[in-house]
Write a protein that holds these residues in place. Structure first.
Motif, PDB file in Angstrom:
ATOM      1  N   ARG A 112      39.223  39.094  39.214  1.00  0.00           N
ATOM      2  CA  ARG A 112      39.918  38.968  40.638  1.00  0.00           C
ATOM      3  C   ARG A 112      38.935  39.002  41.826  1.00  0.00           C
TER       4      ARG A 112
ATOM      5  N   HIS B 290      41.584  33.975  41.381  1.00  0.00           N
ATOM      6  CA  HIS B 290      41.742  34.678  40.323  1.00  0.00           C
ATOM      7  C   HIS B 290      41.172  33.875  39.154  1.00  0.00           C
TER       8      HIS B 290
ATOM      9  N   SER C 298      49.867  35.919  38.957  1.00  0.00           N
ATOM     10  CA  SER C 298      48.613  36.014  40.055  1.00  0.00           C
ATOM     11  C   SER C 298      49.255  35.992  41.386  1.00  0.00           C
TER      12      SER C 298
END
Length: 578
Positions: A297, A303, A382
């Protein structure tokens, strides 16, 4: 791995200082860092005594906030042991997020080169931009590595390697081109001879020799020393077109578990990997001693998920032995990749996928069930603006329809590369369908393997489906181009006009696959990117071939192609020759 074996995971607790007189150790493969997190990095080197020997080497990692090492952040004692080929790596925690650090290793009186690295932004940070690059396919034995000079000169936060860091064969048919003078012949300590004169790495000593050789190049060392590295593997770290622990040099698809284990150990020894994320147990039975899929991340901006597309995959759908028998070839000792893994007739692929699905009681998979679920869960959960996929194999559809234009027996619809995602159509459709149903936006793949530059939109169904993501494929650093392979294979056949020139092939590919925004199938180089909340800008850096005298070009850059993808868009915009 324990600390004395060269792996260390530490919190910063204090510093030590060292005198640095005359040296008796050396660092022939340089230094590296990798797997950047908001508060941690992994640091790597390989250290030997100049006089040789098998006794462990005591050394210390120093990490500092400045290049002069006046502001030490960490000092970590380590031992480089023969058991791990004198490699060490240490994860240092509690480093400042989003910051540049400097590092070196001290062994007695010897000091390694100084490396520079950078931690990831804090989880809550909203960085204005990220700059990164990815590269692949650096065959020592053909062409040149001058692209790495260009790469090392970039201003980047990190680099991604998407596989084929080494090539396990020496003297194979696809490695017959010239190599720059800096890359002399490789002789494997053991090796196994193949018909035609090639030799493939077989033992741990073989694979270690390859990594030592490749990492001895100062240009690769410079890239490692300058940027944190995030790596996965593809096939050549073990065996060409491999699946699980099976090689595909012959139609027998021999299972070579010990060889797979040796290859995995050599890879883990030579990569700056965070052992908090991977799972390595060299004593585990079977081939799966190592799990390397993991994610990273970069604040709220990006991500990155890294997958393993070799160790868990099912066998290629079309058996080589069946194609061999149909052609009157040896179904065991022959090598029938054409028709089974390359230029596979699409109806034949669909037929065997149905057969394999019935046999397995599930869809044949490239990622395996556990990794596929992890991939879905990670992307669906995410919250980053951009989702990046470190992906070894081409996702874009690459079909050629010759049903109306070629004489028999070539008049068929072909899946060009069934070793890639096209060769597992139901599994690919499942994952792309999930991206669509889960509403995952701004997903892009950073891809290698093909030895070509490509940018294409990927659909949830190859015929008439919805676009769901974009695949960016980088050409190899030095490996011979995809075009060169096709030109050689088509020579003397009615298909030769399709590959008469690189431009001809590129036009044919785009004509049969309209979702490509850009293709260049006769190229070497690498890709870099600048990422903001509003857009992703990818640049393909294409390098010149070897000079006429076989030397590497002094000015390697041939051209750049810039491709911009706006946030929320699935329509890349291409500007060539920038």
């Amino acid at each position: 791995f324990q600390a004395e074996d060269g792996i260390r995971d530490v919190a910063v607790t204090g510093v030590q200082t060292f005198a640095l007189p005359i040296c008796s150790h050396h660092f022939p493969q340089g230094v590296a860092s990798g797997d950047p997190k908001a508060g941690s990095l992994v640091f790597w080197t390989r250290c030997e005594r100049v006089a040789g020997g098998s006794r462990a080497v005591a050394l210390t990692l120093e990490v500092a906030a400045d290049a002069g090492f006046s502001q030490l952040l960490a000092s970590v004692p380590l031992k480089a042991a023969a058991r791990w080929d004198f490699t060490v790596r240490a994860k240092v925690r509690d480093l400042p997020a989003g910051s540049t650090v400097y590092y070196r290793f001290v062994a007695g009186s010897d000091v390694s080169p100084v490396g520079r690295s950078r931690t990831a932004p804090a989880p809550s940070a909203r960085p204005a931009q990220l700059r990164f690059a990815w590269f692949t396919c650096q065959d020592w034995t053909v062409n040149h590595w001058a692209a790495m000079d260009l790469l090392a000169a970039e201003d980047l936060d990190f680099v991604v390697h998407v596989g084929d860091y080494i090539y396990e064969t020496v003297g194979a048919a696809f490695q017959t081109g010239a190599a720059e003078p800096a890359h002399g012949p490789i002789t494997l300590p053991d090796g196994t001879a193949m018909p035609g004169g090639a030799v493939y790495a077989t033992t741990l000593a073989d694979y270690r020799h390859l990594y030592r050789t490749y990492r001895g190049d100062p240009r690769l060392q410079a890239v490692h020393a300058r940027f944190p590295f995030i790596a996965t593997w593809d096939d050549h770290e073990f065996s060409d077109d491999c699946w699980q622990d099976h090689q595909t040099y012959t139609n027998a698809n021999l299972q070579q578990t010990d060889r797979r284990r040796a290859a995995s150990q050599a890879w883990i020894e030579n990569m700056p990997i965070d052992f908090g994320d991977v799972d390595f147990d060299p004593a585990r039975d079977g081939a799966q001693t190592l799990r390397i899929y993991r994610d990273f991340r970069f604040g709220r901006l990006a991500h990155l998920v890294m997958t393993d597309e070799r160790l868990y995959r099912d066998d290629h759908l079309v058996p080589e032995a069946v194609i061999a028998q149909a052609q009157g070839h040896d179904p065991v000792n022959g090598s029938d990749s054409i028709g089974a893994r390359y230029f596979v007739q699409q109806p034949v692929l669909a037929q065997f996928e149905a057969v394999r699905t019935a046999q397995l009681g599930r869809t044949p998979s490239l990622l395996g069930g556990t990794q596929s679920q992890w991939w879905k869960d990670t992307l669906a959960g995410s919250k980053a603006v951009w989702k990046l996929w470190g992906n070894e194999l081409m996702l874009s559809r690459l079909w050629i329809d010759l049903r109306e234009s070629a004489p028999a027996p070539y008049n068929a619809l072909y899946v060009v590369n069934a070793d890639a995602w096209d060769g597992y159509p139901a599994h690919k459709a499942e994952l792309m369908g999930f991206v669509k149903s889960a509403g995952i936006r701004n997903l892009v793949a950073l891809t290698g393997d093909l030895h070509a530059f490509q940018c294409g939109v990927v659909r949830d169904d190859p015929v008439g489906g919805s676009p769901v993501m974009v695949d960016f494929v980088s050409a190899g650093i030095s490996s011979s181009s995809f075009y060169s392979y096709l030109k050689a294979g088509a020579a003397g056949t009615p298909l030769a006009p399709l590959v008469a020139t690189p431009g001809t092939l590129d036009a044919v590919v785009r004509g049969h696959n309209p979702d490509f925004a850009h293709v260049d199938h006769d190229a070497q180089g690498y890709a870099s990117a600048v990422l903001t909340a509003d857009q992703l800008v990818v640049t393909f850096h294409k390098v010149r071939p070897l000079n006429a005298d076989g030397s590497a070009p002094a000015a390697p850059l041939l051209k750049r192609t810039r491709i911009t993808l706006a946030s929320g868009s699935l329509s890349p915009v291409v500007v060539d020759n920038v």
